[in-house]
Design a protein around this motif. Sequence first.
Motif, mmCIF file in Angstrom:
data_model
loop_
_atom_site.group_PDB
_atom_site.id
_atom_site.type_symbol
_atom_site.label_atom_id
_atom_site.label_comp_id
_atom_site.label_asym_id
_atom_site.label_seq_id
_atom_site.Cartn_x
_atom_site.Cartn_y
_atom_site.Cartn_z
ATOM 1 N N LEU A 2 0.819 -1.211 0.000
ATOM 2 C CA LEU A 2 0.000 0.000 0.000
ATOM 3 C C LEU A 2 0.854 1.261 0.000
ATOM 4 O O LEU A 2 1.917 1.296 0.611
ATOM 5 N N GLU A 3 0.356 2.254 -0.706
ATOM 6 C CA GLU A 3 0.901 3.606 -0.634
ATOM 7 C C GLU A 3 -0.183 4.481 -0.012
ATOM 8 O O GLU A 3 -1.211 4.743 -0.647
ATOM 9 N N VAL A 4 0.018 4.862 1.227
ATOM 10 C CA VAL A 4 -0.995 5.636 1.952
ATOM 11 C C VAL A 4 -0.615 7.106 1.930
ATOM 12 O O VAL A 4 0.508 7.472 2.296
ATOM 13 N N HIS A 5 -1.554 7.924 1.483
ATOM 14 C CA HIS A 5 -1.348 9.371 1.467
ATOM 15 C C HIS A 5 -2.055 9.963 2.683
ATOM 16 O O HIS A 5 -3.290 9.918 2.767
ATOM 17 N N ALA A 6 -1.274 10.493 3.604
ATOM 18 C CA ALA A 6 -1.808 11.050 4.846
ATOM 19 C C ALA A 6 -1.574 12.559 4.869
ATOM 20 O O ALA A 6 -0.431 13.012 4.740
ATOM 21 N N ILE B 4 3.236 7.223 2.599
ATOM 22 C CA ILE B 4 3.822 6.132 3.393
ATOM 23 C C ILE B 4 3.750 4.874 2.539
ATOM 24 O O ILE B 4 2.666 4.346 2.282
ATOM 25 N N VAL B 5 4.900 4.392 2.097
ATOM 26 C CA VAL B 5 4.975 3.288 1.149
ATOM 27 C C VAL B 5 5.393 2.016 1.884
ATOM 28 O O VAL B 5 6.448 1.972 2.520
ATOM 29 N N SER B 6 4.564 0.987 1.786
ATOM 30 C CA SER B 6 4.885 -0.283 2.436
ATOM 31 C C SER B 6 5.568 -1.236 1.463
ATOM 32 O O SER B 6 5.476 -1.082 0.243
ATOM 33 N N GLY C 45 -10.951 12.958 2.774
ATOM 34 C CA GLY C 45 -9.801 12.705 1.902
ATOM 35 C C GLY C 45 -8.465 12.914 2.573
ATOM 36 O O GLY C 45 -7.429 12.958 1.907
ATOM 37 N N ASN C 46 -8.460 13.050 3.898
ATOM 38 C CA ASN C 46 -7.206 13.299 4.618
ATOM 39 C C ASN C 46 -6.355 12.045 4.772
ATOM 40 O O ASN C 46 -5.205 12.121 5.187
ATOM 41 N N LEU C 47 -6.949 10.898 4.479
ATOM 42 C CA LEU C 47 -6.200 9.633 4.468
ATOM 43 C C LEU C 47 -6.788 8.780 3.349
ATOM 44 O O LEU C 47 -7.975 8.474 3.357
ATOM 45 N N ARG C 48 -5.957 8.434 2.383
ATOM 46 C CA ARG C 48 -6.420 7.607 1.266
ATOM 47 C C ARG C 48 -5.274 6.701 0.836
ATOM 48 O O ARG C 48 -4.111 6.999 1.091
ATOM 49 N N ALA C 49 -5.622 5.616 0.178
ATOM 50 C CA ALA C 49 -4.609 4.603 -0.122
ATOM 51 C C ALA C 49 -4.664 4.176 -1.578
ATOM 52 O O ALA C 49 -5.739 4.060 -2.170
ATOM 53 N N ASP C 50 -3.480 3.945 -2.141
ATOM 54 C CA ASP C 50 -3.347 3.268 -3.422
ATOM 55 C C ASP C 50 -2.909 1.842 -3.102
ATOM 56 O O ASP C 50 -1.924 1.638 -2.387
ATOM 57 N N VAL C 51 -3.656 0.864 -3.622
ATOM 58 C CA VAL C 51 -3.440 -0.533 -3.243
ATOM 59 C C VAL C 51 -2.845 -1.303 -4.423
ATOM 60 O O VAL C 51 -3.445 -1.346 -5.503
ATOM 61 N N ASN C 52 -1.679 -1.891 -4.224
ATOM 62 C CA ASN C 52 -1.028 -2.696 -5.254
ATOM 63 C C ASN C 52 -1.298 -4.178 -4.992
ATOM 64 O O ASN C 52 -0.997 -4.675 -3.902
#
Length: 503
Positions: A27-31, A172-174, A208-215
């Motif tokens: 996950l790439e979480v944009h906070a 935040i990139v996992s 929209g203060n926390l959203r995620a891009d899921v790979n």
Amino acid sequence: MLDLAYETPAPKVIAGAKQDWELVIGLEVHAQVASNAKLFSGASTTFGAEPNSNVAFVDAAMPGMLPVINEYCVEQAVRTGLGLKAEINLFSAFDRKNYFYPDLPQGYQISQLYHPIVGEGEVLVDMAPGVARRVRIERIHLEQDAGKSIHDMDPNMSFVDLNRTGVALMEIVSRPDIRGPEEAAAYVVKLRQILRYLGTCDGNMQNGNLRADVNVSICKPGDYERYQETGDHSVLGTRCEIKNMNSMRFIQQAIEYEARRQIRIVEGGETVDQETRLYDPDKGETRSMRSKEEAHDYRYFPCPDLLPLEIEQAWVDGIAASLPELPDAKKARFVQDFGMTEYDAGVLTADTESAAFFEDVARGRDGKQAANWVINELFGRLKKEDHGITESPMSAEQLGGILDLIAKGDISGKIAKDLFEIVYTEGGDPAEIVEARGMKQVTDTGAIEAAVDEIIAANPNQVAKAQQNPKLAGWFVGQVMKATGGKANPKAVNELVSAKLGL
């Protein structure tokens, strides 16, 4: 601090038409950074303001306007890195990521690619008591957000709101360490919890203060272990990215659908195309947004308007010294200090407000009893009314007062529940309510004994049965409690009934 031992959960397995498959997820979480001002301007970050009212000249990309780094946003990123047990890079730099969007006035985004401010860290994702997944963090970098395009206000035109433009984000990139839809959602929950404890992001997904891009990718059983040994990503299968997820439920649904889609493709003898996809919650499916092969060359290069960012270790150490007690440490302490279960400790430490409320109730009292009343009675009631702890009509002092009355023997557990209802709905001081309404427990053994004698005398057949089967003595206890309006001391009643029946 007590270290809690964990087992690693089994990966999610999906049965295909030809074989079993496992999931691999990163996950790439944009906070959004909790800050009053934007990353490179002094414009406000207040949510819900009139469109285009929180826009400085820098945000609007007016000619000649230069960005100035917001030191507090840098501090918040460092604080986040420390909270995730990550390496803090004393040297970092900003780059320009060039691409065109109508709501990106500069025509590029100022981000960090080559030298992020935070390096490798980790998050422990709780899946069940004693079961957790350790997810590695690859990096955290600072970048500015884009604006918002609005397409549903006019049939012929789209509108652009630049209020979000330039707001500071932490990406935040996992690593691809997550092995199932439930784990992915739990990871976001845990990350959000840590950020809120730290005060670096409010975690509001609706805004929209926390959203995620899921790979998401699939692999054959055993391939993930080979990746762990070799670091070779190619054994994991081709990944697809699902953009802008802002719901735990949708994250799980999107992963489940995407994994099955990829399985159908691979088992059909074709190959998965690496691409960016969107999730349609109405149809319950992902759809193609753009192909990675066709994606623009972002032409990253060092931002000429910003010098490299150099921070001192002493400054980092000062931030580290100011960190609050974080969820894992607090949970372990609750288990150790209050003797509660790991599950109960997890419920009580879910957010800072709940943990603080419990500690106020438990201070100087029996911790296990306090946890029971907070979780079962108060949280249960609040949940029925769809309220959080901050909306509780009952204060920690009031609930603590009820526990004090139980401890002193002034009220029984049953009376305590009646008292809880009164205080919750009407308010007031528990001790004063007990006195004013005559709710105090009867501890006079003479009065209790008289009630016991009366009931025994009136029920000779029941006496004979109880003497044959001592378990039936509970009937007499119930009758005495009923006769005294539930005010008799239950312990005294039990002792007297047993003595009178010769049990």
